[in-house]
Design an enzyme around this catalytic site. Structure first.
Site, PDB file in Angstrom:
ATOM      1  N   LYS A   1     -36.660  21.758 -61.352  1.00 22.22           N
ATOM      2  CA  LYS A   1     -35.435  21.066 -61.753  1.00 22.22           C
ATOM      3  C   LYS A   1     -35.431  19.646 -61.193  1.00 22.22           C
ATOM      4  CE  LYS A   1     -31.708  24.323 -62.726  1.00 22.22           C
ATOM      5  NZ  LYS A   1     -30.368  24.792 -62.311  1.00 22.22           N
TER       6      LYS A   1
ATOM      7  N   GLU B   1     -21.587  38.830 -66.412  1.00 24.24           N
ATOM      8  CA  GLU B   1     -20.130  38.975 -66.358  1.00 24.24           C
ATOM      9  C   GLU B   1     -19.686  40.425 -66.509  1.00 24.24           C
ATOM     10  OE1 GLU B   1     -21.123  34.803 -67.471  1.00 24.24           O
ATOM     11  OE2 GLU B   1     -21.748  36.770 -68.228  1.00 24.24           O
TER      12      GLU B   1
ATOM     13  N   ARG C   1     -17.130  37.498 -72.114  1.00 22.92           N
ATOM     14  CA  ARG C   1     -18.372  38.260 -72.167  1.00 22.92           C
ATOM     15  C   ARG C   1     -18.239  39.615 -71.470  1.00 22.92           C
ATOM     16  NH1 ARG C   1     -23.333  34.055 -71.578  1.00 22.92           N
ATOM     17  NH2 ARG C   1     -24.300  35.799 -72.639  1.00 22.92           N
TER      18      ARG C   1
END
Length: 638
Positions: free
Chosen positions: A285, A371, A399
Site C-alpha cells: 500500500k 458484518e 449486509r
C-alpha cells in the site's frame, strides 16, 4: 552532457489500446508516470490513495496483457481504481474525483465501458465476475473475466461463497488476490516468481495432467497417494492449498511491483485452458510515495495534501466529530461498566472503536469485513450478560440484516448498534449513504431507535443504550462535525420514547428526527419573518414514538412537518401511522413528511446533497408554504 529526459509515455498512451502498442521495456516508465499522476490528482481532490498506489504496476500489466474492455476487469470495492480511471480515458477529469458532477471515487458502469461492474462495498467482485463468465459461456464467447480482490476483502464470507461456486461450475474465471498485508524479501520473491511462471505455463499444466492420468492408471492404493503427494507438494511450495480445495488453480505468490514477473504470468494465464485460476500478487500500500508507505492506514483515505511533504489539509472546526464523541463516550461508560465491549467490521478508525481499543484492548474486537458475523457474534456476547456495541456504518449494516432480524430482534437480545454515517455522506456518494436504516430497522418489533440531534445528545444516547438491558437498540448519527453545542461531562440516560420541545409556536410544527434539527430551527426563524409562528420539536426516538407529543403537535397546529435524514418508510411513516391509529388525521391537520427523495443522489459536498434533497431550511419553509397552499416561489425565502 546529461541524458535527455525521456518522452512522456502517459501522454502517448492515454487508453489501453495505445498502451498495448508500447514495448514491454517501456512499461516501467509508464507505470512511474501513472503513479505520479495518481499522487498529483489525489493531492488536489482527496480520496483513496494508498490502495491505488499499490496496484499501479498491476493496473498497467492487466491493461497491457488483456484486451480491455472486451476482457472484463472488476476491481473489488474500487478504492484502488484511480490509476485504472486515468488509464481508461478519464485522465482529463481525474481532478474532479468525488466532487459534484465529477468522477465517482469508485467504479461506476455509467461512467465508462471499462467499468463493467459498479462497486463500493467489498467482496462482490468474484460473484459478479462469475456471473459474467457464465453469461459468456452460455453465449459461446471467448473473452476473459478478471476479478481483482484485496486480502482484506477476502475476509468476507461472500468471497468464499463465490469461489466455492466457481470451483463447482469450473467456468473460466481469473481471480487476482491483491495481498498488501505482507512482504516478499527479494530472494523469496525471485524464487516465487520463477515458480509462478512455471506453474502458470502450459507445459506445467500439461505435465500435471500427465501425472494425474498416470496416477489414475495405478492401483487404487498407489493412485490415492500419488495424487495426494502431488497436491501437497504443490501446496507447500506455493501456499495455495486452500484455494485448490475450492477448485481454483493457484499461481503465486508473485511480486506485484515487478513487471518482469507480472507480464509472463498474466500472459500464461490468459492463454491457459478452462477452469478458475487464482493469482496471488503481493503489493505494498502506498508504493512509490514515502509518506503513504510509512503510514498506510493514514493514507488509505486522505483529504487534500501537499505532495512534497505529505501534510494533509485539515479543515478547522470548533466542534468535535460525531465519531470521536461516540468513541470517547463509550470509553467513559466502559470505565464504569466492565461488561461493555466494542465490535467493528474492519472500520476501527472510521467508527471511533480505535480509541476504545487503545483504552480497552481486550474488550475490542475487529472481526474483519464480516458484518453478518459481527452481528451474531454480538448476539452471542449478549446472551452471556455482556453489553456489546456494534459500531458500524449504516450502509454496511445492510449486509448483516438477516442476522439483525433472526439473531438479535426475534430473540430480543440487547445488542447496541451505533450507526455512523447516517444520512448523506458527501464525496463517497450513494453507495455509502445511510439512507435506509430508519426503514429497515423501524419495522422490527422490540427495537429502540434513537437519532442524535447534536453531539451533546449523542453522549446521552450512548448512556441510554448502556442502560437498555432488555431489548436491542440502534443509535444513528451523521458523518462530520457536530453543531458546536456545550458538551456534558457525562451522559445521562434518557427517558425511553420521550421527545423534547425546543421552541414553542402556534401555527406550524416542525418535528425533527436526527441532525436536521439545526435546519428546522433556522426554518422557524425564517417562518417567523413571514409572520408564521412555529414550534420546533426533537423526537429523539422513532421507536417507541412519543405519542403524546405527536398528538399534541397535531392538535395544536395547522401544519405538521416531519423531517428526517432517511428514505421513505421511516420516521415520517411511523408518525402518520400513529396519527391515523388515534384518529388524529381526521381533525384537519396537514401532515407533510420530508424524507430523502426516491432517487440515489450523486456524490457532492454534504451541504449540496442536502440542498438537492430539500432537507435544508429553505426546503422546509417551502414545504410549509406548500402545505398552507401559498406560493413559495413568490415568497422571499432564506
Amino acid at each position: 552532457m546529461s541524458n535527455p529526459r525521456p518522452t512522456p509515455l502517459l501522454d502517448a498512451a492515454p487508453t489501453p489500446d495505445l498502451l498495448r502498442k508500447l514495448k514491454p521495456e517501456q512499461l516501467r516508465q509508464f507505470a512511474d508516470e501513472l503513479r505520479q499522476e495518481t499522487i498529483d490528482a489525489v493531492s488536489v481532490t482527496g480520496g483513496h490513495l494508498g490502495a491505488g498506489l499499490g496496484v499501479v504496476e498491476l493496473t498497467t500489466a492487466l491493461h497491457y496483457v488483456f484486451d480491455t474492455p472486451r476482457d472484463r476487469i472488476i476491481w473489488d470495492v474500487g478504492h484502488q481504481a484511480y490509476p485504472h480511471k486515468i488509464l481508461t480515458g478519464r485522465r482529463d477529469r481525474i481532478r474532479t474525483l468525488r466532487t459534484g458532477g465529477g468522477l465517482s471515487g469508485f467504479t461506476k458502469r455509467t461512467e465508462s465501458e471499462y467499468d463493467p461492474f459498479g462497486a463500493a462495498h467489498s467482496s462482490t467482485s468474484i460473484s459478479a465476475g462469475l456471473g459474467m463468465a457464465v453469461a459468456r459461456d452460455i453465449q459461446g464467447g471467448k473473452n476473459n473475466v478478471i476479478a481483482v480482490i484485496g486480502d482484506g476483502s477476502m475476509s468476507a464470507g461472500m468471497a468464499y461463497e463465490a469461489m466455492n461456486n466457481a470451483g463447482a461450475l469450473d467456468s473460466r474465471l481469473i481471480v487476482i488476490l491483491n495481498d498488501n498485508d505482507m512482504s516478499i524479501a527479494p530472494p523469496v520473491g525471485a524464487m516465487s516468481a520463477y515458480l509462478a511462471r512455471l506453474i502458470s505455463s502450459q507445459t506445467y499444466g500439461s505435465a500435471r495432467e500427465i501425472l494425474k492420468n498416470l496416477a489414475h492408471r495405478l492401483p487404487k492404493f498407489f493412485e490415492d497417494r500419488a495424487l495426494r503427494a502431488e497436491e501437497y507438494a504443490r501446496g507447500m511450495v506455493t501456499g495455495g492449498a486452500l484455494f485448490e480445495e475450492l477448485g481454483f488453480f493457484y499461481v503465486g505468490p508473485i511480486d506485484g511491483h515487478n513487471l518482469d514477473h507480472l507480464l509472463p504470468v498474466l500472459k500464461n494465464v490468459r492463454d491457459a485452458g478452462n477452469g478458475p485460476i487464482l493469482i496471488h500478487v503481493v503489493t505494498q500500500k502506498g508504493k512509490g510515495y514515502a509518506p503513504a508507505e510509512a503510514s498506510p492506514d493514514k493514507y488509505h483515505g486522505v483529504v487534500k495534501f501537499d505532495v512534497a511533504t505529505g501534510a494533509q489539509v485539515k479543515a478547522k472546526s470548533n466542534a468535535p466529530s460525531y465519531t470521536s464523541v461516540f468513541g470517547q463516550s463509550l470509553i467513559k461508560e466502559a470505565e464504569k461498566d466492565d461488561k461493555i465491549v466494542a465490535i467493528t467490521a474492519a472500520m476501527p478508525g472510521g467508527t471511533g472503536v480505535d480509541m476504545f481499543g487503545k483504552a480497552f484492548p481486550k474488550r475490542t474486537f475487529d472481526v474483519g469485513i464480516a458484518e453478518q458475523h459481527a452481528v451474531t457474534f454480538a448476539a452471542g456476547l449478549a446472551t452471556e450478560g455482556f453489553k456489546p456495541f456494534v459500531a458500524i456504518y449504516s450502509t454496511f449494516l445492510q449486509r448483516g440484516y438477516d442476522q439483525v432480524v433472526h439473531d438479535v430482534a426475534i430473540q430480543g437480545l440487547p445488542v447496541r448498534f451505533a450507526l455512523d454515517r447516517a444520512g448523506l455522506v458527501g464525496a463517497d456518494g450513494p453507495t455509502h449513504a445511510g439512507s435506509f436504516d430508519n426503514t429497515y430497522l423501524g419495522c422490527l418489533p422490540g427495537f429502540v431507535i434513537m437519532a442524535a440531534a447534536d453531539e451533546a445528545d449523542l453522549v446521552h444516547m450512548v448512556a441510554t443504550q448502556v442502560a437498555l438491558d432488555d431489548r436491542p437498540s440502534a443509535l444513528r448519527y451523521p458523518r462530520g462535525e457536530g453543531r458546536g453545542v456545550e458538551m456534558p461531562e457525562f451522559g445521562v440516560p434518557l427517558d425511553i420514547g420521550k421527545g423534547r420541545i425546543m421552541r414553542e409556536g402556534s401555527k406550524v410544527a416542525l418535528l425533527s428526527f436526527g441532525a436536521r434539527l439545526g435546519e428546522c430551527l433556522k426554518a422557524a426563524d425564517e417562518l417567523a419573518s413571514h409572520g408564521l409562528s412555529a414550534t420546533v420539536a426533537d423526537a429523539r426516538f422513532m421507536k417507541p414514538l412519543d405519542i403524546d407529543m405527536v398528538l399534541k403537535l397535531a392538535r395544536d397546529h395547522e401544519v405538521l412537518i416531519t423531517v428526517e435524514e432517511g428514505a421513505i418508510g421511516g420516521f415520517g411513516t411511523h408518525v402518520i401511522q400513529a396519527l391515523a391509529d388515534h384518529g388524529a388525521l381526521d381533525g384537519g391537520v396537514r401532515v407533510r413528511p420530508m424524507v430523502l427523495p426516491d432517487t440515489f443522489i450523486d456524490h457532492d459536498s454534504p451541504a449540496a446533497m442536502y440542498a438537492e434533497a430539500g432537507l435544508v431550511a429553505k426546503g422546509i419553509v417551502a414545504k410549509v408554504f406548500e402545505a398552507l397552499g401559498k406560493d413559495a416561489a413568490s415568497t422571499k425565502l432564506a
